[in-house]
Write a protein that holds these residues in place. Structure first.
Motif, PDB file in Angstrom:
ATOM      1  N   LYS A 111      -7.468   5.897  -3.307  1.00 19.00           N
ATOM      2  CA  LYS A 111      -9.003   4.930  -3.117  1.00 19.00           C
ATOM      3  C   LYS A 111      -9.330   4.361  -4.018  1.00 19.00           C
ATOM      4  O   LYS A 111      -9.670   2.549  -3.529  1.00 19.00           O
ATOM      5  CB  LYS A 111     -10.243   6.076  -3.341  1.00 19.00           C
ATOM      6  CG  LYS A 111     -10.357   7.291  -1.894  1.00 19.00           C
ATOM      7  CD  LYS A 111     -11.104   8.248  -1.545  1.00 19.00           C
ATOM      8  CE  LYS A 111     -10.393   8.920  -0.483  1.00 19.00           C
ATOM      9  NZ  LYS A 111     -12.286   9.825  -0.331  1.00 19.00           N
ATOM     10  N   VAL A 112      -9.162   4.065  -5.273  1.00 17.59           N
ATOM     11  CA  VAL A 112      -9.659   2.691  -6.472  1.00 17.59           C
ATOM     12  C   VAL A 112      -8.638   1.738  -6.200  1.00 17.59           C
ATOM     13  O   VAL A 112      -9.154   1.050  -6.098  1.00 17.59           O
ATOM     14  CB  VAL A 112      -9.492   3.494  -7.343  1.00 17.59           C
ATOM     15  CG1 VAL A 112      -9.860   2.332  -8.753  1.00 17.59           C
ATOM     16  CG2 VAL A 112     -11.197   4.096  -8.570  1.00 17.59           C
ATOM     17  N   VAL A 113      -7.167   2.255  -5.808  1.00 19.20           N
ATOM     18  CA  VAL A 113      -5.873   0.927  -5.460  1.00 19.20           C
ATOM     19  C   VAL A 113      -6.187   1.026  -4.044  1.00 19.20           C
ATOM     20  O   VAL A 113      -6.029  -1.220  -4.651  1.00 19.20           O
ATOM     21  CB  VAL A 113      -4.812   2.195  -6.073  1.00 19.20           C
ATOM     22  CG1 VAL A 113      -3.568   1.313  -5.384  1.00 19.20           C
ATOM     23  CG2 VAL A 113      -3.913   2.721  -7.679  1.00 19.20           C
ATOM     24  N   THR A 138      -7.125  16.009  -6.615  1.00 20.03           N
ATOM     25  CA  THR A 138      -8.028  15.477  -6.252  1.00 20.03           C
ATOM     26  C   THR A 138      -8.014  14.372  -6.992  1.00 20.03           C
ATOM     27  O   THR A 138      -8.582  13.239  -6.552  1.00 20.03           O
ATOM     28  CB  THR A 138     -10.066  15.973  -6.718  1.00 20.03           C
ATOM     29  OG1 THR A 138      -9.133  16.918  -7.776  1.00 20.03           O
ATOM     30  CG2 THR A 138      -9.711  17.305  -5.459  1.00 20.03           C
ATOM     31  N   ARG A 139      -7.661  14.432  -8.455  1.00 19.94           N
ATOM     32  CA  ARG A 139      -7.497  13.306  -9.329  1.00 19.94           C
ATOM     33  C   ARG A 139      -6.445  12.210  -8.437  1.00 19.94           C
ATOM     34  O   ARG A 139      -6.682  11.111  -8.712  1.00 19.94           O
ATOM     35  CB  ARG A 139      -6.760  13.696 -10.382  1.00 19.94           C
ATOM     36  CG  ARG A 139      -8.037  14.212 -11.242  1.00 19.94           C
ATOM     37  CD  ARG A 139      -7.285  14.716 -12.404  1.00 19.94           C
ATOM     38  NE  ARG A 139      -6.644  14.155 -13.293  1.00 19.94           N
ATOM     39  CZ  ARG A 139      -5.854  13.351 -13.848  1.00 19.94           C
ATOM     40  NH1 ARG A 139      -5.269  14.660 -14.192  1.00 19.94           N
ATOM     41  NH2 ARG A 139      -5.793  12.578 -14.898  1.00 19.94           N
ATOM     42  N   ILE A 140      -6.020  12.835  -7.305  1.00 20.70           N
ATOM     43  CA  ILE A 140      -4.777  11.595  -6.865  1.00 20.70           C
ATOM     44  C   ILE A 140      -5.845  10.706  -6.228  1.00 20.70           C
ATOM     45  O   ILE A 140      -5.373   9.807  -5.549  1.00 20.70           O
ATOM     46  CB  ILE A 140      -3.153  12.835  -6.538  1.00 20.70           C
ATOM     47  CG1 ILE A 140      -2.903  12.771  -7.788  1.00 20.70           C
ATOM     48  CG2 ILE A 140      -2.663  12.061  -5.308  1.00 20.70           C
ATOM     49  CD1 ILE A 140      -1.674  13.966  -7.097  1.00 20.70           C
ATOM     50  N   LYS A 141      -5.908  11.552  -5.696  1.00 19.64           N
ATOM     51  CA  LYS A 141      -7.013  11.095  -4.023  1.00 19.64           C
ATOM     52  C   LYS A 141      -7.820  10.050  -4.555  1.00 19.64           C
ATOM     53  O   LYS A 141      -7.937   8.596  -3.748  1.00 19.64           O
ATOM     54  CB  LYS A 141      -7.937  12.128  -2.990  1.00 19.64           C
ATOM     55  CG  LYS A 141      -8.113  11.495  -1.563  1.00 19.64           C
ATOM     56  CD  LYS A 141      -8.948  12.773  -1.283  1.00 19.64           C
ATOM     57  CE  LYS A 141      -9.209  12.745  -0.277  1.00 19.64           C
ATOM     58  NZ  LYS A 141     -10.529  13.864   1.099  1.00 19.64           N
ATOM     59  N   VAL A 142      -9.210  10.154  -5.677  1.00 24.07           N
ATOM     60  CA  VAL A 142      -9.414   9.165  -6.213  1.00 24.07           C
ATOM     61  C   VAL A 142      -8.637   7.774  -6.434  1.00 24.07           C
ATOM     62  O   VAL A 142      -9.067   7.079  -6.536  1.00 24.07           O
ATOM     63  CB  VAL A 142     -10.121  10.149  -7.487  1.00 24.07           C
ATOM     64  CG1 VAL A 142     -11.114   8.688  -8.138  1.00 24.07           C
ATOM     65  CG2 VAL A 142     -10.914  10.768  -6.940  1.00 24.07           C
ATOM     66  N   ILE A 143      -7.541   7.688  -7.505  1.00 24.83           N
ATOM     67  CA  ILE A 143      -7.126   6.740  -7.310  1.00 24.83           C
ATOM     68  C   ILE A 143      -6.253   5.857  -6.571  1.00 24.83           C
ATOM     69  O   ILE A 143      -6.194   5.188  -6.550  1.00 24.83           O
ATOM     70  CB  ILE A 143      -5.593   7.218  -9.232  1.00 24.83           C
ATOM     71  CG1 ILE A 143      -6.373   8.437 -10.229  1.00 24.83           C
ATOM     72  CG2 ILE A 143      -4.148   6.126  -9.292  1.00 24.83           C
ATOM     73  CD1 ILE A 143      -6.805   7.540 -10.704  1.00 24.83           C
ATOM     74  N   SER A 183       0.384  -1.424   0.167  1.00 23.28           N
ATOM     75  CA  SER A 183       0.024  -0.007  -0.124  1.00 23.28           C
ATOM     76  C   SER A 183       0.824   0.883   0.271  1.00 23.28           C
ATOM     77  O   SER A 183       0.933   2.252  -1.021  1.00 23.28           O
ATOM     78  CB  SER A 183      -0.652  -0.107   1.337  1.00 23.28           C
ATOM     79  OG  SER A 183      -2.060   1.197   1.070  1.00 23.28           O
ATOM     80  N   LYS A 184       1.860   1.389   1.036  1.00 24.43           N
ATOM     81  CA  LYS A 184       2.927   2.119   0.468  1.00 24.43           C
ATOM     82  C   LYS A 184       3.542   2.649  -0.694  1.00 24.43           C
ATOM     83  O   LYS A 184       3.841   3.900  -1.167  1.00 24.43           O
ATOM     84  CB  LYS A 184       3.644   2.343   1.617  1.00 24.43           C
ATOM     85  CG  LYS A 184       2.877   1.903   3.746  1.00 24.43           C
ATOM     86  CD  LYS A 184       2.715   3.840   3.965  1.00 24.43           C
ATOM     87  CE  LYS A 184       1.733   3.656   5.294  1.00 24.43           C
ATOM     88  NZ  LYS A 184       1.630   5.183   5.565  1.00 24.43           N
ATOM     89  N   VAL A 185       4.056   1.119  -0.975  1.00 24.93           N
ATOM     90  CA  VAL A 185       4.645   1.854  -2.341  1.00 24.93           C
ATOM     91  C   VAL A 185       4.176   2.258  -3.388  1.00 24.93           C
ATOM     92  O   VAL A 185       4.051   3.718  -4.141  1.00 24.93           O
ATOM     93  CB  VAL A 185       5.372   0.375  -2.509  1.00 24.93           C
ATOM     94  CG1 VAL A 185       5.873   0.513  -4.082  1.00 24.93           C
ATOM     95  CG2 VAL A 185       6.368   0.432  -1.935  1.00 24.93           C
ATOM     96  N   LEU A 186       3.133   1.297  -3.379  1.00 30.97           N
ATOM     97  CA  LEU A 186       1.638   2.184  -4.294  1.00 30.97           C
ATOM     98  C   LEU A 186       0.911   3.441  -4.041  1.00 30.97           C
ATOM     99  O   LEU A 186       1.610   4.292  -5.433  1.00 30.97           O
ATOM    100  CB  LEU A 186       0.496   0.527  -4.580  1.00 30.97           C
ATOM    101  CG  LEU A 186       0.654  -0.063  -5.184  1.00 30.97           C
ATOM    102  CD1 LEU A 186      -0.276  -0.969  -4.782  1.00 30.97           C
ATOM    103  CD2 LEU A 186       1.651  -0.008  -6.511  1.00 30.97           C
ATOM    104  N   GLN A 187       0.900   4.140  -3.242  1.00 30.35           N
ATOM    105  CA  GLN A 187       0.641   5.572  -2.856  1.00 30.35           C
ATOM    106  C   GLN A 187       2.054   5.890  -3.100  1.00 30.35           C
ATOM    107  O   GLN A 187       1.260   7.418  -3.464  1.00 30.35           O
ATOM    108  CB  GLN A 187       0.978   5.537  -1.144  1.00 30.35           C
ATOM    109  CG  GLN A 187       0.029   4.968  -0.527  1.00 30.35           C
ATOM    110  CD  GLN A 187      -1.758   5.165  -1.022  1.00 30.35           C
ATOM    111  OE1 GLN A 187      -1.725   5.975  -1.405  1.00 30.35           O
ATOM    112  NE2 GLN A 187      -3.138   4.028  -0.480  1.00 30.35           N
TER     113      GLN A 187
END
Length: 164
Positions: A48-50, A41-46, A22-26
């Protein structure tokens, strides 16, 4: 208790792997967002999906560790996808727009703030990309005018990026 020792250890290892993944993907998403100057906001949505997808994989593996037969898990997932598929059948454009937004986010040549021309024989749109949301691309065509275009339609059009 002794019989569950291996499953408990495997579960703990899985939790550690989940947290690290999770940390690596974030961080990867943050770096991609900064590199291409995407809106927060786009980064936040992505993210959440990941995170949701990673959690679903975690739950599936956890169920396998605790003794759910793979055939039962596959049958459950297939049933779940069938129900979700039927539920979204009437709303296929929603799924299409979300998928298109993800593709635009990671692989399209345009960013927020870019001046573009959408080459269409019926209605050519020229303006500056104001926002890229989950479902729509917002293009500022003049001082007080905005054009909202569904993400899946944007993906199907030829887009010319104008250098500033």
């Amino acid at each position: 208790m002794e019989g569950y020792k291996i499953q408990i250890i495997e579960s703990l290892v899985l939790i550690v792997v989940l947290l690290i993944s999770s940390k690596v993907l974030q961080r990867i998403i943050d770096k991609a967002g900064m590199k291409y100057t995407y809106h927060k906001t786009r980064i936040k949505v992505i993210k959440k999906v990941v995170s949701l997808l990673l959690s679903l994989v975690f739950i599936g593996v956890l169920l396998l560790i605790w003794g759910i037969a793979p055939a039962q898990l596959v049958a459950y997932i297939a049933s779940l996808f069938t129900v979700v598929g039927i539920a979204f059948l009437a709303q296929w454009s929603i799924v299409s727009n979300i998928t298109s937004t993800l593709i635009i986010f990671f692989n399209h040549q345009v960013n927020i703030g870019d001046k573009i021309v959408i080459l269409d024989k019926d209605y050519q749109v020229e303006g500056k990309i104001s926002d890229i949301g989950i479902f729509f691309i917002i293009i500022k065509v003049s001082e007080n005018e905005y054009v909202s275009m569904p993400s899946n339609v944007f993906m199907q059009k030829m887009v010319k990026k104008i250098r500033q």
